[in-house]
Design an enzyme around this catalytic site. Structure first.
Site, PDB file in Angstrom:
ATOM      1  CG  ASN A   1      -1.759   1.307   1.273  1.00  0.00           C
ATOM      2  OD1 ASN A   1      -1.908   2.097   0.443  1.00  0.00           O
ATOM      3  ND2 ASN A   1      -2.328   1.457   2.506  1.00  0.00           N
TER       4      ASN A   1
ATOM      5  CE  LYS B   1      -0.285   3.405   4.586  1.00  0.00           C
ATOM      6  NZ  LYS B   1      -0.262   3.484   6.198  1.00  0.00           N
TER       7      LYS B   1
ATOM      8  CG  HIS C   1      -6.174   2.054   5.124  1.00  0.00           C
ATOM      9  ND1 HIS C   1      -5.626   2.974   5.900  1.00  0.00           N
ATOM     10  CD2 HIS C   1      -5.092   1.093   4.959  1.00  0.00           C
ATOM     11  CE1 HIS C   1      -4.557   2.686   6.028  1.00  0.00           C
ATOM     12  NE2 HIS C   1      -4.225   1.634   5.608  1.00  0.00           N
TER      13      HIS C   1
ATOM     14  CD  GLU D   1      -3.014   5.737   6.434  1.00  0.00           C
ATOM     15  OE1 GLU D   1      -3.047   5.695   5.151  1.00  0.00           O
ATOM     16  OE2 GLU D   1      -2.071   5.140   7.165  1.00  0.00           O
TER      17      GLU D   1
ATOM     18  CD  GLU E   1      -3.878  -2.660   7.644  1.00  0.00           C
ATOM     19  OE1 GLU E   1      -2.608  -2.459   7.265  1.00  0.00           O
ATOM     20  OE2 GLU E   1      -4.330  -1.465   7.261  1.00  0.00           O
TER      21      GLU E   1
ATOM     22  N   GLY F   1       1.742   2.518  10.836  1.00  0.00           N
ATOM     23  CA  GLY F   1       2.777   3.741  10.516  1.00  0.00           C
ATOM     24  C   GLY F   1       3.393   4.253  11.692  1.00  0.00           C
TER      25      GLY F   1
ATOM     26  CB  SER G   1       4.643  -1.150  12.197  1.00  0.00           C
ATOM     27  OG  SER G   1       4.339   0.336  12.613  1.00  0.00           O
TER      28      SER G   1
HETATM   29  P1  PGA Z   1       2.391   0.709   7.586  1.00  0.00           P
HETATM   30  O1  PGA Z   1       0.752   0.605   6.899  1.00  0.00           O
HETATM   31  O2  PGA Z   1       3.166  -0.747   7.246  1.00  0.00           O
HETATM   32  O3  PGA Z   1       3.146   1.601   7.271  1.00  0.00           O
HETATM   33  O4  PGA Z   1       2.213   0.395   9.151  1.00  0.00           O
HETATM   34  C1  PGA Z   1      -0.045  -0.572   7.015  1.00  0.00           C
HETATM   35  C2  PGA Z   1      -1.266   0.058   6.207  1.00  0.00           C
HETATM   36  O5  PGA Z   1      -1.707   1.065   6.284  1.00  0.00           O
HETATM   37  O6  PGA Z   1      -1.772  -0.849   5.392  1.00  0.00           O
END
Ligand code: PGA
Length: 213
Positions: A8, A10, A82, A84, A141, A147, A177
């Site tokens: 991903n 982003k 997601h 976000e 998640e 993140g 992460s």
């Molecule tokens: P990350 O993000 O690996 O940076 O924690 C995972 C995600 O948002 O799918």
């Protein structure tokens, strides 16, 4: 069995040139790559995914992209729900509509669920996992792990995976992460794969994750 590894990206990278460079470095893997919408039409790849879609297939929705448009481009997967996106105001109702629309257009949804810091994971996930989830890939998640570098321990994640598996026969991934050092700890406890954010922007590290998982 082969693991499902998803990148991903982003809202990265910031230029087409960098995006192409990153894509070229990972396109010989069988990972599912989810770049921003604007890069999708230039990447020819069997395992292409989008990061979101609208719940209608067309119409007066300024700035939105429909599942049908994605499918027409050759996109096969789409991340839905997601955290976000939820943070921008996506409700369970919206997420459910998007899942339905994605399936209808022939996309495989990667459905993100997980609790915020301090919330009861089982309770939250119980509410989030609803509707018809046939053909959906579920990604656990924990929001606090995204993140932050503060990944959910494989032991704890395993319990949530088993909780999901008791009710749903779907494939379940872990995300939050993930790095190359811990990747295999999740597949070892039964996860079908990983959803990788930050670490997927570094081709070398991402390939290590694929190898180790
Ligand atoms: P990350 O993000 O690996 O940076 O924690 C995972 C995600 O948002 O799918």
């Amino acid at each position: 069995m082969k693991k499902i590894i998803i990148a991903n990206w982003k809202m990265n990278p910031a230029s087409m040139q960098e995006a192409k460079r990153l894509f070229d470095a990972v396109k010989n893997t069988e990972a599912i790559i989810c770049p921003p919408f604007v890069y999708l039409s230039v990447f020819k790849y069997k395992f292409l995914g989008a990061q979101d879609c609208h719940w209608e297939q067309s119409g007066p929705y300024t700035g939105e992209v429909s599942p049908k448009m994605l499918r027409d481009l050759g996109v096969k997967y789409v991340i839905i729900g997601h955290s976000e996106r939820r943070a921008l105001g996506e409700t369970e109702e919206i997420v459910e509509k998007k899942l339905k629309a994605a399936l209808k257009a022939g996309l495989t949804p990667i459905f993100c669920v997980g609790e915020k810091k301090g919330e009861n994971a089982r309770k939250v996930i119980n509410k989030q996992l609803r509707g018809n989830l046939k053909g959906v890939i579920i990604a656990y998640e924990p929001v606090w792990a995204i993140g932050t570098g503060d990944f959910c321990s494989p032991e704890k994640a395993k319990q949530i995976r088993e909780f999901i598996k008791k009710k749903f026969n779907n494939k379940v991934l872990y995300g939050g992460s993930v790095n190359s050092k811990i990747a295999k700890d999740y597949t070892k406890v039964g996860f079908d794969g990983l959803l990788v954010g930050g670490a997927s922007l570094n081709a070398k590290e991402f390939k290590k994750i694929i190898k180790n998982a």
